[in-house]
Scaffold this motif. Sequence first.
Motif, PDB file in Angstrom:
ATOM      1  N   LEU A  80       0.830  -1.195   0.000  1.00  0.00           N
ATOM      2  CA  LEU A  80       0.000   0.000   0.000  1.00  0.00           C
ATOM      3  C   LEU A  80       0.872   1.255   0.000  1.00  0.00           C
ATOM      4  O   LEU A  80       2.025   1.241   0.436  1.00  0.00           O
ATOM      5  CB  LEU A  80      -0.924   0.016   1.222  1.00  0.00           C
ATOM      6  CG  LEU A  80      -1.855  -1.188   1.415  1.00  0.00           C
ATOM      7  CD1 LEU A  80      -2.805  -0.929   2.588  1.00  0.00           C
ATOM      8  CD2 LEU A  80      -2.626  -1.505   0.155  1.00  0.00           C
ATOM      9  N   TYR A 132      -4.184   2.245  -2.420  1.00  0.00           N
ATOM     10  CA  TYR A 132      -4.251   2.964  -1.143  1.00  0.00           C
ATOM     11  C   TYR A 132      -4.782   2.070  -0.025  1.00  0.00           C
ATOM     12  O   TYR A 132      -4.416   2.260   1.141  1.00  0.00           O
ATOM     13  CB  TYR A 132      -5.187   4.172  -1.245  1.00  0.00           C
ATOM     14  CG  TYR A 132      -4.905   5.149  -2.342  1.00  0.00           C
ATOM     15  CD1 TYR A 132      -3.631   5.302  -2.885  1.00  0.00           C
ATOM     16  CD2 TYR A 132      -5.933   5.951  -2.849  1.00  0.00           C
ATOM     17  CE1 TYR A 132      -3.390   6.219  -3.892  1.00  0.00           C
ATOM     18  CE2 TYR A 132      -5.699   6.873  -3.858  1.00  0.00           C
ATOM     19  CZ  TYR A 132      -4.434   7.004  -4.383  1.00  0.00           C
ATOM     20  OH  TYR A 132      -4.205   7.910  -5.391  1.00  0.00           O
ATOM     21  N   PHE A 133      -5.658   1.140  -0.389  1.00  0.00           N
ATOM     22  CA  PHE A 133      -6.420   0.395   0.613  1.00  0.00           C
ATOM     23  C   PHE A 133      -6.522  -1.083   0.252  1.00  0.00           C
ATOM     24  O   PHE A 133      -6.434  -1.460  -0.914  1.00  0.00           O
ATOM     25  CB  PHE A 133      -7.850   0.948   0.726  1.00  0.00           C
ATOM     26  CG  PHE A 133      -7.923   2.438   0.858  1.00  0.00           C
ATOM     27  CD1 PHE A 133      -7.517   3.076   2.014  1.00  0.00           C
ATOM     28  CD2 PHE A 133      -8.401   3.222  -0.191  1.00  0.00           C
ATOM     29  CE1 PHE A 133      -7.580   4.453   2.132  1.00  0.00           C
ATOM     30  CE2 PHE A 133      -8.471   4.598  -0.086  1.00  0.00           C
ATOM     31  CZ  PHE A 133      -8.065   5.218   1.081  1.00  0.00           C
ATOM     32  N   SER A 143      -5.299   0.378   5.720  1.00  0.00           N
ATOM     33  CA  SER A 143      -4.681   1.514   5.033  1.00  0.00           C
ATOM     34  C   SER A 143      -3.424   1.921   5.781  1.00  0.00           C
ATOM     35  O   SER A 143      -3.132   1.413   6.866  1.00  0.00           O
ATOM     36  CB  SER A 143      -5.654   2.692   4.929  1.00  0.00           C
ATOM     37  OG  SER A 143      -5.969   3.200   6.208  1.00  0.00           O
ATOM     38  N   HIS A 144      -2.685   2.875   5.204  1.00  0.00           N
ATOM     39  CA  HIS A 144      -1.471   3.337   5.879  1.00  0.00           C
ATOM     40  C   HIS A 144      -1.810   4.102   7.152  1.00  0.00           C
ATOM     41  O   HIS A 144      -1.197   3.897   8.197  1.00  0.00           O
ATOM     42  CB  HIS A 144      -0.639   4.216   4.945  1.00  0.00           C
ATOM     43  CG  HIS A 144       0.581   4.779   5.621  1.00  0.00           C
ATOM     44  ND1 HIS A 144       1.612   3.980   6.044  1.00  0.00           N
ATOM     45  CD2 HIS A 144       0.919   6.048   5.985  1.00  0.00           C
ATOM     46  CE1 HIS A 144       2.529   4.722   6.636  1.00  0.00           C
ATOM     47  NE2 HIS A 144       2.132   5.982   6.614  1.00  0.00           N
ATOM     48  N   CYS A 161     -10.456   8.263  -4.653  1.00  0.00           N
ATOM     49  CA  CYS A 161      -9.673   7.232  -5.351  1.00  0.00           C
ATOM     50  C   CYS A 161      -9.438   7.604  -6.807  1.00  0.00           C
ATOM     51  O   CYS A 161      -8.452   7.157  -7.408  1.00  0.00           O
ATOM     52  CB  CYS A 161     -10.381   5.882  -5.258  1.00  0.00           C
ATOM     53  SG  CYS A 161     -10.392   5.177  -3.589  1.00  0.00           S
ATOM     54  N   PHE A 173      -5.431  10.200   4.711  1.00  0.00           N
ATOM     55  CA  PHE A 173      -5.228   8.755   4.841  1.00  0.00           C
ATOM     56  C   PHE A 173      -3.746   8.373   4.861  1.00  0.00           C
ATOM     57  O   PHE A 173      -3.426   7.220   5.180  1.00  0.00           O
ATOM     58  CB  PHE A 173      -5.938   8.011   3.708  1.00  0.00           C
ATOM     59  CG  PHE A 173      -7.380   7.721   3.996  1.00  0.00           C
ATOM     60  CD1 PHE A 173      -7.742   6.680   4.835  1.00  0.00           C
ATOM     61  CD2 PHE A 173      -8.370   8.494   3.430  1.00  0.00           C
ATOM     62  CE1 PHE A 173      -9.071   6.419   5.105  1.00  0.00           C
ATOM     63  CE2 PHE A 173      -9.711   8.241   3.692  1.00  0.00           C
ATOM     64  CZ  PHE A 173     -10.069   7.203   4.533  1.00  0.00           C
ATOM     65  N   VAL A 204      -4.233   0.129  10.661  1.00  0.00           N
ATOM     66  CA  VAL A 204      -3.346   1.138  10.093  1.00  0.00           C
ATOM     67  C   VAL A 204      -1.941   0.984  10.672  1.00  0.00           C
ATOM     68  O   VAL A 204      -1.725   0.303  11.675  1.00  0.00           O
ATOM     69  CB  VAL A 204      -3.854   2.576  10.373  1.00  0.00           C
ATOM     70  CG1 VAL A 204      -5.222   2.800   9.751  1.00  0.00           C
ATOM     71  CG2 VAL A 204      -3.879   2.873  11.869  1.00  0.00           C
TER      72      VAL A 204
END
Length: 256
Positions: A80, A132-133, A143-144, A161, A173, A204
């Motif tokens: 990610l 991203y996810f 996610s991060h 997105c 995010f 996360v």
Amino acid sequence: MLMDKLNELPDCGRLIVVSDLHGNFRDYKRYLKLWNSDDSDFHIVFLGDMIHAIDGEDGSVEIVEDAIFKSGQYPNYHCLLGNHEWCHITTKDIFKAEINLRTGFENLVSHKKGYMEPSLTNYIRFFKSMPYFLRTAKGLFISHAGPSDRISNIEDFRQMCEADYSSQALHDFLWNRYGEGFNGYVAADIDKFLNVVNSKHMIVGHTVVDSGYKIIGNQMSLSSSFYTSVKSYLDIDLSKDYSSMEDLIDDVKVLN
């Protein structure tokens, strides 16, 4: 575009979850030993910030090159986007201990490769390919960092997105931390977002947790390598119903 930025996993198999490595190639290799690349139902995901060591030996180049190779070879290998990869896409400087990590990485590439290009361009192309996810069929959203309080409905999520890397919601995010003033979030923001994306719990990285993990409402913050004395990861059964955070805690493991 949405599916490029959101990876979906089925309700079968296993998932190893590893957060911020920050150039620790030794830990990267140790985590890979936990994973069976030849088992298509056995997944591993790194939650971004794979690069930029703050001190000690910096294995960022080795990690990125191996990640590029494995991403092309194994559909069960996932990376990610983190804020440290994002800074190279956007050419935004990022500092730790007054050190510019973006230019430091560029210098590292030049030193290890003997030249900066075309390696740096290839690395940035890989960063742009990062989703991203990741979401599991049993309701885990990964996610991060984040969430962002700018996401009020699924259309907001979709627009983020599909937007470029300057999106403020995406910035949230990648950078947000719990309760941290202007850019912070609270437990209610987590529940609001999980409702939007039809998920139960959020996982996360991003924030260093010396004990290895921290629970904030329906979110787990995980520390797998960087600046933590307890290097924790998740070994998730993708067929399992996680009805509570206690169920998720049961799947926290420590790298020995």
